[in-house]
Write an enzyme that holds these catalytic residues in place. Structure first.
Site, mmCIF file in Angstrom:
data_model
loop_
_atom_site.group_PDB
_atom_site.id
_atom_site.type_symbol
_atom_site.label_atom_id
_atom_site.label_comp_id
_atom_site.label_asym_id
_atom_site.label_seq_id
_atom_site.Cartn_x
_atom_site.Cartn_y
_atom_site.Cartn_z
ATOM 1 N N ARG A 1 0.793 -1.091 -0.047
ATOM 2 C CA ARG A 1 0.085 0.033 0.002
ATOM 3 C C ARG A 1 0.926 1.158 -0.134
ATOM 4 N NH1 ARG A 1 -2.900 -3.694 2.814
ATOM 5 N NH2 ARG A 1 -5.056 -3.597 2.802
ATOM 6 N N SER B 1 5.483 -5.296 8.006
ATOM 7 C CA SER B 1 4.499 -6.045 8.967
ATOM 8 C C SER B 1 5.296 -7.512 9.154
ATOM 9 C CB SER B 1 3.322 -6.526 8.187
ATOM 10 O OG SER B 1 3.663 -7.080 6.965
ATOM 11 N N ASP C 1 3.316 -2.651 11.469
ATOM 12 C CA ASP C 1 2.125 -2.289 10.985
ATOM 13 C C ASP C 1 1.117 -1.896 12.184
ATOM 14 O OD1 ASP C 1 2.289 -4.882 11.354
ATOM 15 O OD2 ASP C 1 0.718 -5.582 9.937
HETATM 16 P P1 ADP Z 1 -1.866 -7.432 4.452
HETATM 17 O O1 ADP Z 1 -2.042 -8.541 5.272
HETATM 18 O O2 ADP Z 1 -1.018 -7.474 2.968
HETATM 19 O O3 ADP Z 1 -1.672 -6.237 5.171
HETATM 20 P P2 ADP Z 1 -4.855 -7.214 4.506
HETATM 21 O O4 ADP Z 1 -4.664 -6.651 5.934
HETATM 22 O O5 ADP Z 1 -5.573 -6.484 3.427
HETATM 23 O O6 ADP Z 1 -3.346 -6.957 3.794
HETATM 24 O O7 ADP Z 1 -5.118 -8.445 4.608
HETATM 25 C C1 ADP Z 1 -5.533 -9.417 3.479
HETATM 26 C C2 ADP Z 1 -5.860 -10.634 3.878
HETATM 27 O O8 ADP Z 1 -7.046 -10.435 4.844
HETATM 28 C C3 ADP Z 1 -5.934 -11.547 2.896
HETATM 29 O O9 ADP Z 1 -4.974 -12.428 2.288
HETATM 30 C C4 ADP Z 1 -7.170 -12.491 3.414
HETATM 31 O O10 ADP Z 1 -6.542 -13.451 3.952
HETATM 32 C C5 ADP Z 1 -7.914 -11.534 4.395
HETATM 33 N N1 ADP Z 1 -9.187 -11.173 3.662
HETATM 34 C C6 ADP Z 1 -9.257 -10.072 3.061
HETATM 35 N N2 ADP Z 1 -10.686 -9.840 2.505
HETATM 36 C C7 ADP Z 1 -11.161 -10.960 3.228
HETATM 37 C C8 ADP Z 1 -12.656 -11.687 3.074
HETATM 38 N N3 ADP Z 1 -13.595 -10.808 2.512
HETATM 39 N N4 ADP Z 1 -13.037 -12.743 3.909
HETATM 40 C C9 ADP Z 1 -12.177 -13.188 4.478
HETATM 41 N N5 ADP Z 1 -10.759 -12.930 4.466
HETATM 42 C C10 ADP Z 1 -10.294 -11.776 3.906
HETATM 43 MG MG MG Z 2 -1.757 -5.520 7.056
#
Ligand code: ADP
Ligand code: MG
Length: 498
Positions: free
Chosen positions: A108, A176, A229
């Site tokens: 991001r 993170s 994070d």
């Molecule tokens: P990051 O971990 O890269 O910081 P996020 O916080 O957006 O990114 O988390 C992404 C993860 O959240 C996805 O890989 C998935 O495991 C989970 N996730 C995202 N959307 C959904 C959803 N609609 N239902 C269940 N799990 C979700």
């Molecule tokens: Mg994250």
């Protein structure tokens, strides 16, 4: 009746009996298979059961491990890392700041513009890209060149209005993964998690790697802070509400941080900060306790992962893994009965079932569970009767309910450690009035799993209320912080400048 007619009738009776026999046999066989899968489901439910008594044991274990991790280096599976963040943004910050966030699934990038009052927080151009999977086991050079390239494109798109020519842009690097900090703007990678495997990076200074890559591209940017994070999420929480004491992320992985008194960080005797406290990055994904309800699926998932014997709690509660636990249960059912038809080879592929799909199946409200059927079809499982689709929804429910409830126990563990769970905690040296007076307590929460999977969120919040009880729950507020990690990291950089 003639002889021929008698013989014909006899043959007809025998034939009818054998057809009936085959049908009864088939029915018995199918009942047996059904009993097999129901048995597998029952066993899963039993092992995953999390009555509040068990959750309280997890709460206690979390608080005890936090103590142990603060008492000595390596004293616990919880690293309880110093962040060198002792002052959180208070709303008076001014200027334009950037954040680049390497998560487990996404990168991001965003810019915030601050007008010196809480209400003047303008978040601009939030960009989110999935991390190309080949980067996860590439080299540090490839990874950081990609991050710098993404940053360059972001800057190119920005009009002249947001940057003052000739002024270096101040950047927060939201990272993170576990880092051992030496200051707020430097720290070395302890280990990778969430499927990343670039071993030559372990021990390297992460902020330096990014600064080097930005410099090579000729970008006039300064990596002013390296921010976990969770610490970003805490910063945004605190910016809006100074009662915020902790932050938890439920995304691809899971982690938490909280504000601790410096005198409680025993492993760093003489640690002095102006505020008398410091944010501690717990790295709670690695929490372990014998009270955690562990199934054979968890054991196999761990053994086959790129980081076996590591991050046991994360593997039970976070987005990267929930889908794979569900997949393993379906696979076993498919192998031990044929209610899913011939076992699909797709179903044997690790991580092929994403947690996003688990939430779609779990929350499918179509009358015939068409979403469940569609997702199973993608897994190579076709022709699934409604009864079996319902069974799959139940598996999703059991796995996610356990995750949500354990997540709640983790949060309650932090509250216990800092004396905000109504029990007085297990702390030493805390004054009586602090123990008995319940203060308003805010926990900032973010991450894709929490933000998008309603059932996970509801199970978590329900269990937190159960653990804390009605009285204390009134004082505890869980606040969702969309993009909190990235926005809050930029705010933190802003607070360093003022
Ligand atoms: P990051 O971990 O890269 O910081 P996020 O916080 O957006 O990114 O988390 C992404 C993860 O959240 C996805 O890989 C998935 O495991 C989970 N996730 C995202 N959307 C959904 C959803 N609609 N239902 C269940 N799990 C979700
Ligand atoms: Mg994250």
């Amino acid at each position: 009746m003639g002889k021929v007619a008698v013989a014909f009738a006899a043959v007809a009776v025998v034939a009818a009996c054998s057809v009936a026999g085959v049908m009864v046999g088939r029915r018995m066989k199918s009942r047996r298979k059904w009993r097999t899968v129901v048995g597998i489901l029952k066993e899963l439910e039993d092992v995953c059961d999390t009555p509040v008594s068990r959750l309280r044991q997890v709460v206690d274990a979390m608080a005890v491990e936090m103590h142990a991790g603060l008492a000595s280096e390596g004293g616990s599976k919880l690293k309880m890392l110093l962040t060198f963040v002792d002052d959180l943004p208070n709303g008076t910050e001014k200027g334009t700041y950037y954040a680049l966030h390497l998560g487990g699934t996404y990168i991001r990038i965003l810019r915030v513009h601050l007008g010196g009052q809480r209400s003047y927080l303008d978040v601009q151009d939030v960009e989110r890209h999935p991390i190309p999977s080949h980067l996860m086991n590439s080299t540090s050079e490839i990874l950081f060149n990609f991050l710098a390239f993404s940053m360059e494109r972001f800057i190119e798109k920005e009009g002249n209005e947001s940057s003052s020519q000739g002024v270096k842009r101040e950047l927060a690097f939201t990272f993170s993964f576990p880092v051992k900090h030496t200051s707020i703007s430097s720290g070395v990678l302890i280990k990778w998690t969430k499927g990343f495997e670039i071993s030559e990076m372990v021990g390297k200074d992460i902020a330096e790697c990014l600064q080097g890559a930005l410099d090579r591209r000729g970008l006039d940017m300064h990596v002013a802070a390296l921010v976990n994070d969770t610490v970003g999420a805490l910063s945004l929480g605190y910016y809006h509400d100074p009662d915020t004491v902790a932050a938890v992320v439920f995304g691809t992985g899971s982690n938490a941080c909280y504000l601790e008194r410096t005198d409680a960080i025993i492993k760093c005797q003489g640690l002095l900060t102006t505020s008398g406290s410091m944010v501690v990055n717990m790295e709670w994904g690695n929490f372990w306790s014998s009270h955690l309800p562990r199934t054979s699926y968890d054991i196999d998932l761990d053994a086959e992962s790129s980081n076996a014997n590591d991050m046991g709690f994360e593997k039970m509660i976070s987005g990267m893994y929930l889908g794979d636990i569900v997949r393993r249960v379906i696979l076993r059912m498919s192998q031990e009965s044929d209610i899913f038809g011939p076992t699909s080879s797709t179903l044997s592929e690790p991580y092929v079932l994403r947690t996003n799909s688990v939430s779609v199946m779990h929350e499918d409200d179509t009358p015939e569970l068409q979403e469940v059927a569609r997702i199973l079809k993608d897994l190579g499982v076709t022709e699934v009767p409604l009864k079996v689709r319902k069974l799959v929804v139940k598996i999703c429910d059991v796995v996610t309910r356990r995750a949500g409830r354990l997540a709640a126990a983790g949060i309650a563990g932090i509250l216990k450690k800092i004396g905000r769970d109504g029990s007085g905690g297990i702390t030493s040296g805390r004054s009586r009035s602090e123990i008995t007076m319940q203060k308003r307590t805010v926990v900032a929460v973010e991450g894709g799993l929490y933000m998008n999977y309603t059932m996970f969120r509801e199970y978590m919040e329900e269990a937190l209320n159960e653990i804390l009880g009605e009285e204390v729950s009134q004082y505890v507020v869980v606040k969702a912080m969309e993009d909190g990690s990235s926005i809050g990291s930029a705010l933190l950089v802003a607070s360093l400048q003022s």
